[in-house]
Design a protein around this motif. Structure first.
Motif, PDB file in Angstrom:
ATOM      1  N   HIS A 261      33.211  34.242  40.251  1.00  0.00           N
ATOM      2  CA  HIS A 261      34.700  34.734  40.280  1.00  0.00           C
ATOM      3  C   HIS A 261      34.607  36.042  39.810  1.00  0.00           C
ATOM      4  CE1 HIS A 261      39.055  33.989  40.183  1.00  0.00           C
ATOM      5  NE2 HIS A 261      39.088  34.615  39.242  1.00  0.00           N
ATOM      6  N   GLN A 262      33.885  36.316  38.664  1.00  0.00           N
ATOM      7  CA  GLN A 262      33.793  37.678  38.056  1.00  0.00           C
ATOM      8  C   GLN A 262      33.328  38.941  39.027  1.00  0.00           C
ATOM      9  OE1 GLN A 262      31.290  39.021  34.789  1.00  0.00           O
ATOM     10  NE2 GLN A 262      32.900  39.609  33.562  1.00  0.00           N
ATOM     11  N   LEU A 263      32.392  38.517  39.754  1.00  0.00           N
ATOM     12  CA  LEU A 263      32.033  39.536  40.737  1.00  0.00           C
ATOM     13  C   LEU A 263      32.942  39.762  41.671  1.00  0.00           C
ATOM     14  CD1 LEU A 263      28.290  38.143  41.840  1.00  0.00           C
ATOM     15  CD2 LEU A 263      28.803  40.252  40.644  1.00  0.00           C
ATOM     16  N   THR A 264      33.691  38.828  42.144  1.00  0.00           N
ATOM     17  CA  THR A 264      35.093  39.091  42.964  1.00  0.00           C
ATOM     18  C   THR A 264      35.921  40.107  42.184  1.00  0.00           C
ATOM     19  OG1 THR A 264      34.843  36.925  43.974  1.00  0.00           O
ATOM     20  CG2 THR A 264      36.657  38.087  44.169  1.00  0.00           C
ATOM     21  N   GLN A 265      35.959  39.841  41.203  1.00  0.00           N
ATOM     22  CA  GLN A 265      36.951  41.000  40.278  1.00  0.00           C
ATOM     23  C   GLN A 265      36.438  42.160  40.378  1.00  0.00           C
ATOM     24  OE1 GLN A 265      39.888  39.238  39.600  1.00  0.00           O
ATOM     25  NE2 GLN A 265      38.895  37.697  40.463  1.00  0.00           N
ATOM     26  N   ILE A 266      35.080  42.534  40.108  1.00  0.00           N
ATOM     27  CA  ILE A 266      34.414  43.528  40.043  1.00  0.00           C
ATOM     28  C   ILE A 266      34.608  44.253  41.468  1.00  0.00           C
ATOM     29  CG2 ILE A 266      32.067  44.853  39.710  1.00  0.00           C
ATOM     30  CD1 ILE A 266      31.429  42.607  37.732  1.00  0.00           C
ATOM     31  N   ALA A 267      34.502  43.724  42.383  1.00  0.00           N
ATOM     32  CA  ALA A 267      34.423  44.096  43.583  1.00  0.00           C
ATOM     33  C   ALA A 267      35.738  44.810  43.976  1.00  0.00           C
ATOM     34  CB  ALA A 267      33.993  43.191  44.998  1.00  0.00           C
ATOM     35  N   ALA A 268      36.853  43.881  43.615  1.00  0.00           N
ATOM     36  CA  ALA A 268      38.283  44.494  43.472  1.00  0.00           C
ATOM     37  C   ALA A 268      38.734  45.539  42.641  1.00  0.00           C
ATOM     38  CB  ALA A 268      39.083  43.338  43.532  1.00  0.00           C
ATOM     39  N   GLY A 269      37.779  45.651  41.545  1.00  0.00           N
ATOM     40  CA  GLY A 269      38.364  46.820  40.507  1.00  0.00           C
ATOM     41  C   GLY A 269      39.198  46.134  39.422  1.00  0.00           C
ATOM     42  N   ALA A 270      39.263  44.783  39.324  1.00  0.00           N
ATOM     43  CA  ALA A 270      40.181  44.192  38.384  1.00  0.00           C
ATOM     44  C   ALA A 270      39.641  44.125  37.242  1.00  0.00           C
ATOM     45  CB  ALA A 270      40.752  42.724  38.905  1.00  0.00           C
TER      46      ALA A 270
END
Length: 542
Positions: free
Chosen positions: A235-244
């Motif tokens: 889930h955090q990798l997804t946030q990193i990809a989005a810049g969140a």
């Protein structure tokens, strides 16, 4: 030679080149330099700071310990900024991140290090015994790094300070290069190491953004509730990809009031957790004391949410719930039940018990023991294929042979699909028991029992019986201040379940045994009952 083999052999040499996952950090450092990447207590790391620390750490891992492409790095630590830095530094080097469940004992973690042939261990200062056990288990270990103030290994912060300012480019990687060994929970034996690759995780990140949290971007804020070593790491990798930005909870036992205060303070827009934690969050008085209107997605996985709990959470939070069904072997990406498919009112639209439809780019089928695809509403094993499926288990031919068949990954979960493609999980194949020749699926019984207002949690397991082979034992936990008797529960079930499905035994506990990730597993429940001498035998069961 088949056409498929011929094409594979003559593929262009650059056709499997993949973007390194650490490139998401690189581009955030350029575009979102001073925006927050990680927030923990009063400390805040911008994307530029995080990128610099990751480069320094990667340089130190290479210069000090000789880490190279493909080497494996074990991490024993609770959630903190360092666990994310180590993950990204491994990716940047082309090395493989091997996070442990930090709640495991020293010998359990040492087994992970030995199984994964790790070259380097990062260990939080509070776990000196784990570091020592790993060093014994892996004699050729290049070194141990201590996170925080400890009396073992090399200082983490000193390593970063010594290599500050180093420009470390992301390593060239292939689509199928491993980057994460994801250890299973070991619910049916010793943990297995699932091989996750750069190309696979890149697909899953995009899939998460599309199916779970559409529209997520640099203005979003994610509250990290679960351990980053497993699903929350994806889930955090997804946030990193989005810049969140990611907001970490303070160390120690999970406190719903603290979580809701952080949601209000930081304007949290999404979180990932498991149904038992969602239940704790919405049943705590703090849910009404703090503003949570910023929330757009509360993503839960690990198990379907019981219907009564789902309805209560919807009443408290509104239409923000997102369920997904997945396993580490498929990086969580099998099905999704989006907010629009969560309904407060019962009825046809509610599709009670479903975990949603297959994820974009994935193909889900129900198969029998011979691999035959079953028709709608027929129960069998849930199988999946697609780019999110792992590259197999590390050095485990036996497990690979059992888990894969004709290109399909066999989940070990039982279920059926309706005519519109919604999936319903009956339970783990290992949880099912046979009573008097009939299959009994605990999930069905648990759903019915949880409609009783006094019950907070229920787990059904099969136990030996002299006449019927196996019968059900119901482990029950009531809401604080509530009571209910075995006779009352049995009377409620009399008209709602066939006789062979009704539990023969009832055990009442103050608290349900759970994994370190907040999940209820039948293995832990059975072990707890055995330790207390509460498991009946076939000879004594009435």
């Amino acid at each position: 030679m088949s056409p498929a083999t011929e094409n594979r052999d003559t593929a262009l040499p650059w056709s499997t080149r993949s973007s390194n996952i650490a490139h998401f950090l690189t581009r955030n450092a350029r575009r979102l330099a001073d925006r927050p990447a990680i927030v923990w207590g009063d400390r805040r790391w911008s994307w530029q700071e995080l990128d610099a620390r990751v480069s320094a750490l990667a340089a130190a891992m290479r210069a000090r310990f000789g880490l190279k492409h493909g080497d494996r790095v074990l991490v024993q630590s609770p959630n903190n900024n360092q666990i994310t830095e180590i993950m990204l530094a491994c990716f940047r080097l082309g090395a493989v991140w091997v996070p442990s469940n930090f709640r495991q004992g020293p010998e359990e973690v040492a087994y992970l290090g030995e199984k994964a042939d790790v070259s380097l261990v990062f260990c939080e200062a509070g776990f000196p015994g784990h570091a020592e056990a790993c060093a014994r288990a892996v004699p050729d270990l290049a070194g141990t790094v201590c996170i925080g103030e400890g009396d073992f290994g090399t200082s983490y912060e000193a390593l970063i300070a010594d290599h500050a300012g180093t420009d470390m480019p992301n390593a060239d990687v292939d689509r199928d290069d491993p980057c994460w060994l994801f250890f299973t929970s070991g619910s049916t034996g010793r943990p297995k190491a699932v091989v996750l690759t750069h190309g696979q995780l890149t697909f899953t990140i995009v899939n998460h953004l599309n199916d779970l949290m559409p529209g997520t971007g640099a203005d979003d804020v994610s509250l990290v509730v679960a351990p980053l070593s497993h699903g929350a790491g994806m889930h955090q990798l997804t946030q990193i990809a989005a810049g969140a930005a990611s907001v970490l909870l303070p160390p120690g036992r999970f406190d719903p009031e603290v979580a809701w205060e952080l949601v209000a303070r930081h304007g949290v827009t999404n979180m990932f957790t498991v149904p038992t934690i969602v239940k704790m969050l919405v049943e705590h008085p703090a849910v009404d004391a703090f503003d949570h209107s910023s929330l757009r997605y509360v993503v839960y996985a690990g198990a379907p949410m019981y219907r009564e709990d789902q309805k209560y959470a919807l009443g408290k939070l509104g239409h923000v719930l997102v369920q997904y069904f997945g396993l580490g072997e498929v990086t969580g990406a099998i099905t999704v039940l989006p907010p629009g498919d969560h309904h407060v009112e019962d009825g046809p639209k509610a599709r009670i018990g479903t975990c949603g439809i297959e994820r974009t780019g994935l193909h889900v089928t129900i198969q029998d023991e011979d691999g035959r695809h079953l028709a709608p509403f027929e129960t069998g094993e849930i199988c999946v294929t697609g780019p999110a499926v792992c590259a197999g288990y590390y050095k485990d031919d036996e497990a690979n042979a059992k888990a894969f068949r004709d290109g399909w990954f066999r989940t070990g979960d039982l279920g059926h699909m309706d005519r519109e493609g919604y999936l319903y999980i009956t339970g783990r194949a290992s949880d099912m028991f046979i009573s008097g020749g009939s299959n009994v699926y605990p999930r069905e019984i648990e759903e019915v029992m949880l409609t009783h207002p006094a019950l907070r949690e229920v787990a059904i397991i099969g136990v030996p019986h002299g006449k019927w082979g196996e019968v059900g034992l119901a482990v029950c936990v009531t809401h604080p201040g509530e009571t209910v008797t075995q006779a009352e529960l049995a009377a409620m079930l009399e008209s709602r379940l066939a006789r062979y499905k009704q539990p023969h035994h009832y055990v009442f506990l103050d608290e349900m045994p759970k994994t370190g990730y907040g999940k209820i597993t039948k293995k832990l429940v059975r072990e707890e009952l055995a330790a207390r001498g509460l498991l009946p035998t076939g000879e004594t069961a009435p």
